[in-house]
Design a protein around this motif. Sequence first.
Motif, short mmCIF file in Angstrom:
data_model
loop_
_atom_site.label_atom_id
_atom_site.label_comp_id
_atom_site.label_asym_id
_atom_site.label_seq_id
_atom_site.Cartn_x
_atom_site.Cartn_y
_atom_site.Cartn_z
N GLN A 40 0.83 -1.18 0.00
CA GLN A 40 -0.04 -0.12 -0.01
C GLN A 40 0.87 1.30 0.24
OE1 GLN A 40 -1.77 0.84 4.15
NE2 GLN A 40 -1.19 -1.34 4.30
N VAL A 43 -1.95 8.44 -1.30
CA VAL A 43 -2.22 9.38 -2.40
C VAL A 43 -2.75 10.58 -1.55
CG1 VAL A 43 -3.29 9.75 -4.53
CG2 VAL A 43 -2.69 7.55 -3.94
N TYR A 78 -5.26 -3.70 -8.27
CA TYR A 78 -4.91 -2.34 -7.22
C TYR A 78 -6.22 -2.07 -6.88
CZ TYR A 78 -6.53 1.11 -10.61
OH TYR A 78 -7.41 1.65 -11.35
N PHE A 80 -8.08 1.94 -4.93
CA PHE A 80 -8.14 3.08 -4.04
C PHE A 80 -9.21 3.03 -3.00
CE2 PHE A 80 -6.28 4.94 -7.76
CZ PHE A 80 -4.72 5.13 -7.55
N GLU A 82 -10.72 5.03 0.73
CA GLU A 82 -10.86 6.15 1.59
C GLU A 82 -10.87 5.69 3.04
OE1 GLU A 82 -12.14 11.02 2.16
OE2 GLU A 82 -13.24 9.49 0.90
N SER A 93 -12.05 3.75 -9.95
CA SER A 93 -11.00 4.37 -10.93
C SER A 93 -10.84 3.72 -12.13
CB SER A 93 -9.43 4.35 -10.32
OG SER A 93 -9.01 3.06 -9.94
N LEU A 120 -6.11 9.37 0.25
CA LEU A 120 -6.55 7.93 -0.26
C LEU A 120 -5.58 7.21 0.12
CD1 LEU A 120 -8.16 8.69 -3.64
CD2 LEU A 120 -9.32 8.93 -1.52
N CYS A 122 -3.59 3.59 -1.51
CA CYS A 122 -3.83 2.74 -2.71
C CYS A 122 -3.47 1.33 -2.37
CB CYS A 122 -3.03 3.15 -3.83
SG CYS A 122 -3.22 2.17 -5.35
#
Length: 398
Positions: A40, A43, A78, A80, A82, A93, A120, A122
């Motif tokens: 991880q 971002v 992957y 993203f 929150e 995404s 965020l 990732c």
Amino acid sequence: MRQETNTRRRLFAFIAAFAAAAGWAAAQARGPEVLGFKKQFIVEITNPSPLTLENHALVIDVADIRASVAADFNTYYYAFFEEKGGEYALVVSQADDLDKDRNHDEIVLVRTLPPSTTRLVCYYTPGRSFQLMPTQKAFARSAWEAGGAEAGWESNLVAFKFVHGRIEFYGKLQAGLILKKFPAPESKPQDWGMDVLEAGESAGLGGLSLWDGGVRVPLFGASAPQAKLTVLAPGPVRALVKAEYPAVRAAAGEVGLTVFLSTFADSAFSRHDVVISSKSAGPFVFGPGVQKLAGETWSMDKAKGFLAAWGKGADKAGEVGLAAIFPPADFSGMDETAIDRAVKLDGWAGRKLTHWVAGAWDRGVTAPGVPAAKNWVLNVEGLAERLLVPVKVEFKAK
């Protein structure tokens, strides 16, 4: 092997459940690591303005991620998230392969950004792959009938088409995607809306020109060099079409343009990234044209970076709004003919220069409300202010 398969199944079900709830449902308190993610990074997205940037499109360079924080970042596995209060919400995404070499070049996401820093996380796993299929709110396609548009791209709010270098657009009565339904009687009212702009001999909504000294050289129409159109991304978050123009002779030498035409989920504009190629560095003058409308009211503010017009659209369409938005620092003038106005922008070879066009229809989901002409100018002014905010994206180890 059975345990790994079950883990991957749980991961897909977990993310699919998020996507089914518009990508924002909260996860259980257990972190994404238990679902197969191994690594991880953070971002940080900084909005330096006092504005809330609603449904702001972010385009992230995969090479920047690998160079700064995660050399083994895997765009095939992957997601993203929150994180708030120990719970995780998926941020939908899209990873795009722009040169079709099976390696993704950019990641696109759409977020509402408060006037602060959004953080965020990732998560990714090297060496594996899965396919996330969120709700589709953007689509692009190539030509659907001989002699017509060479390509089209759309969000769930508006659709655009490229016709011999000119750009026209479709108004929508309700949010949704329409281009998959074509061919259809576009100029007649349909249950989804209609073609609301007939460009004629004008630039329409953003057809490009180059300037050779003081002479305007349109890149649209029957006598103009025909662009090669390629669909690079058919959604679901970004629709992206590439237009490659043959080189045009000018006093400074041959000049070629490649334009990336895109729109995003929940967006009512088209973003145009222009790359100029030439043996000369420049500057070169280019820019989008905006059609003059019957009975129009128009306004231009070079300091705020927009040109807006409101008037009569195509036959039976009612009234429409047209706009071009551009960085004020690139503005070098305006060129006007009997049928359109063109914004002149300074560009340099090898640099990506971005401008936007937007359209509205008084009967559709993009209607600005009454009084339409006044509200349209205010809407465009606000949109320009938001699009021109220099949002900063940084990657940090966690």
